[in-house]
Design a protein around this motif. Sequence first.
Motif, PDB file in Angstrom:
ATOM      1  N   ALA A  72      15.871   0.249  -3.466  1.00  0.00           N
ATOM      2  CA  ALA A  72      15.649   1.337  -4.449  1.00  0.00           C
ATOM      3  C   ALA A  72      17.161   1.938  -4.527  1.00  0.00           C
TER       4      ALA A  72
ATOM      5  N   VAL B 286      16.290   3.600  -8.338  1.00  0.00           N
ATOM      6  CA  VAL B 286      14.999   4.205  -8.309  1.00  0.00           C
ATOM      7  C   VAL B 286      14.327   4.486  -7.056  1.00  0.00           C
ATOM      8  N   SER B 287      13.338   4.770  -7.003  1.00  0.00           N
ATOM      9  CA  SER B 287      12.628   5.275  -5.762  1.00  0.00           C
ATOM     10  C   SER B 287      11.876   4.226  -4.990  1.00  0.00           C
TER      11      SER B 287
ATOM     12  N   THR C 104       8.765   3.083  -6.982  1.00  0.00           N
ATOM     13  CA  THR C 104       8.888   2.047  -8.097  1.00  0.00           C
ATOM     14  C   THR C 104       9.194   0.556  -7.653  1.00  0.00           C
TER      15      THR C 104
ATOM     16  N   ARG D 264       5.875  -0.598  -6.567  1.00  0.00           N
ATOM     17  CA  ARG D 264       5.145  -1.182  -7.757  1.00  0.00           C
ATOM     18  C   ARG D 264       5.715  -2.550  -8.229  1.00  0.00           C
ATOM     19  N   ALA D 265       6.781  -2.714  -8.477  1.00  0.00           N
ATOM     20  CA  ALA D 265       7.525  -3.796  -9.003  1.00  0.00           C
ATOM     21  C   ALA D 265       7.322  -5.216  -8.077  1.00  0.00           C
TER      22      ALA D 265
ATOM     23  N   ILE E 225       4.603   0.656 -14.672  1.00  0.00           N
ATOM     24  CA  ILE E 225       6.073   0.244 -14.449  1.00  0.00           C
ATOM     25  C   ILE E 225       6.544  -0.414 -15.659  1.00  0.00           C
TER      26      ILE E 225
ATOM     27  N   THR F 144      12.266  -2.675 -15.768  1.00  0.00           N
ATOM     28  CA  THR F 144      12.277  -2.149 -14.600  1.00  0.00           C
ATOM     29  C   THR F 144      12.186  -3.050 -13.523  1.00  0.00           C
ATOM     30  N   ARG F 145      10.892  -3.498 -13.771  1.00  0.00           N
ATOM     31  CA  ARG F 145      10.332  -4.691 -12.774  1.00  0.00           C
ATOM     32  C   ARG F 145      11.226  -5.890 -12.503  1.00  0.00           C
TER      33      ARG F 145
END
Lengths: 367, 367
Positions: free
Chosen positions: B12, B17-18, B21, B24-25, B32, B36-37
């Motif tokens: 992160a 990012v947090s 996230t 999620r990735a 998402i 970003t992923r």
Amino acid sequence: MKKERKGIHLIAELANVSIGTVDRALHGRYGIREATRQRILQIARQIGYTPNLAARALSTAKSAIRIGVCIPREIHFFYDHLWGGVLDEARRLTQLGVMFEYRPVRALGEQDTKAFKDLLKTGVNGIIVTAGNPKDLSPLIDEAEEKRVRVLCVSTDAPESRRSSIVCVEPWRNGSLAGELMGKFLPPNSKVAVVAGMLTALDHRKKTDGFSDAFPRHCPGGGIVSIIEGHEDEDESFQKTFDLLGRFPNLSGLYVNTVNCLPVCRALGARGLAGKVRLITTDLFAEMSPYFAKGTISASIYQQPYRQGQIAVRIMSDHLMSKSSLPPTVYLSPGVVMSSNLELFREMRLAPANLDESVFRYALAQE
Amino acid sequence: MKKERKGIHLIAELANVSIGTVDRALHGRYGIREATRQRILQIARQIGYTPNLAARALSTAKSAIRIGVCIPREIHFFYDHLWGGVLDEARRLTQLGVMFEYRPVRALGEQDTKAFKDLLKTGVNGIIVTAGNPKDLSPLIDEAEEKRVRVLCVSTDAPESRRSSIVCVEPWRNGSLAGELMGKFLPPNSKVAVVAGMLTALDHRKKTDGFSDAFPRHCPGGGIVSIIEGHEDEDESFQKTFDLLGRFPNLSGLYVNTVNCLPVCRALGARGLAGKVRLITTDLFAEMSPYFAKGTISASIYQQPYRQGQIAVRIMSDHLMSKSSLPPTVYLSPGVVMSSNLELFREMRLAPANLDESVFRYALAQE
DNA sequence: CTGAAAGCGCTAACAA
DNA sequence: TTGTTAGCGCTTTCAG
């Protein structure tokens, strides 16, 4: 509606104390009244408490359990697969927070006291070691055990030491299984010979003894006419075997108790005796495969190196994680490999364990 | 000096990012942006991220992984040790948050579709099953796999189904190992016979076939003069074997491919042929011990039930915990038991697995 | 689409 | 002698 508590929280609730106190009771830590401890332990027993190891591992990530490993790094054959078992099992445990310190030595017994001392200094909680030279290693092992560092020998024992545990196939039994098999393969009154590595090595001597004990019991009138030493040298092994076959034309069986069996196979071939003289070998590697197919090798006694490594890591980590007792001995049965089951063995299918470079970073840096 | 972050926190930080996230990735969840992923996955790869399974297990304690087990509960012999392996391994995993649902059936193939359906309904993530009657079970297995519930057959396969994996000793190979051994024990032109359970059972048929294939290849001029069926009945087995030995006085070998070998041993004794006729049996239990000692049984082919159970649980949980792929087949090599290594087998040392009553609470309640 | 925060059960450091 | 609290790394829920 009250929330269901679990684990030490539940115990704390039932005992009307805090989780800190429960922790102290459960772990025999200082600073708790004996009466309180007993009460808490009693409750823990009643509800059948078992710690959640995931939570524990997570919580103690900093002061995690650490296991040292000192095993020979030798190309080919046995030790690659021993490493394979160790590393596969270690990988799983690493994900759960157990840490490993690897100190491979170049060959069995080479520099192992140095590596062992080194592991001790790093402050591991347990050490897994192949005791190549038990004589020098034993005092160190005792020293480790004195410091409450558990030592587990794998594959090669240091029986005089105070090691907590040993995982291996006993050499004597290894030999006697070979002897029984040979005795059953051959008709009564058969003459056989043994090809050893070097009889000064305790391991080879014991295998030879086991064979010598079992063979005549299973082959009435049978006997061992010669024991030769190949000294793990290809040419020497070939030549001595070749000569042997000339000297004893009525020989019906040959037992090779070292991994180095290819020269023997070739000598049998050179004499036109492949398949005529029963050959029982030791261990397993891919190059032996054609000799099984041709019938040169009748059977091989397999020491399950992968499993030895796996079990060693397993019982050590089980012990260190759960305080379960270490079994003092784990004697595995050797496997019998013949052409029908040959391809089921990992040695025939897999490349030797891909020893991650990182494992050996330390060792390489030292060289 | 900044604090060293680990795991998803580190990712992160690097990706700006947090941790949400990152999660999620890593798990391909919704919500998402693809860019970003990719960026996050890239970073994860770079730092060689591996999830901490302890933390995961702890966090997902509510929606924990659950594994269903459907194996016969039969007194004595094979299945007790299969259970032993399953339960020992399950115990370890329970401490780490994996949950198990047990639905033992009384005997192989008995009511197993019911038990299987039941497991499916409880919503387990994976099912370990001995496929006693593959015909009825296969559609259910396919249904489970469709629902993304992994099915692993252990010991007995349902080859027509879409099960994800099978852990077993292949019956054909089992028989052919016996055949090779017999062929090597006996001189050329030997006549042998097979004592099967019932040839309608696919398992026994395949063992017989394997034996019939291997024996003549290893015993030039050798042949199988008779195949009899004992139907797992003591008296029938004894009588038929006794008769057989009368009919073929020149018989040199006998292969029993069911666990039920004691009547055969007795028949050999009654005819005064113990030790004269080579006997190769299947599986292992304590009562066989004296027959090894006397030489009645030359060898037994051992199917490693404990290990089968252990491996089944292990690869299933590995798969469910780490998303590692399930090996589609795990074919174990059968072991060869002779008098030299007999006592190394757990069947000789331990009482059969002490099946905790709680495991069977469900089953008992149903009866 | 992304961030913030609670909490899983346990250990360990610090307070009382 | 006992209680309190801050994490361990991850998942999950709820806000933004």
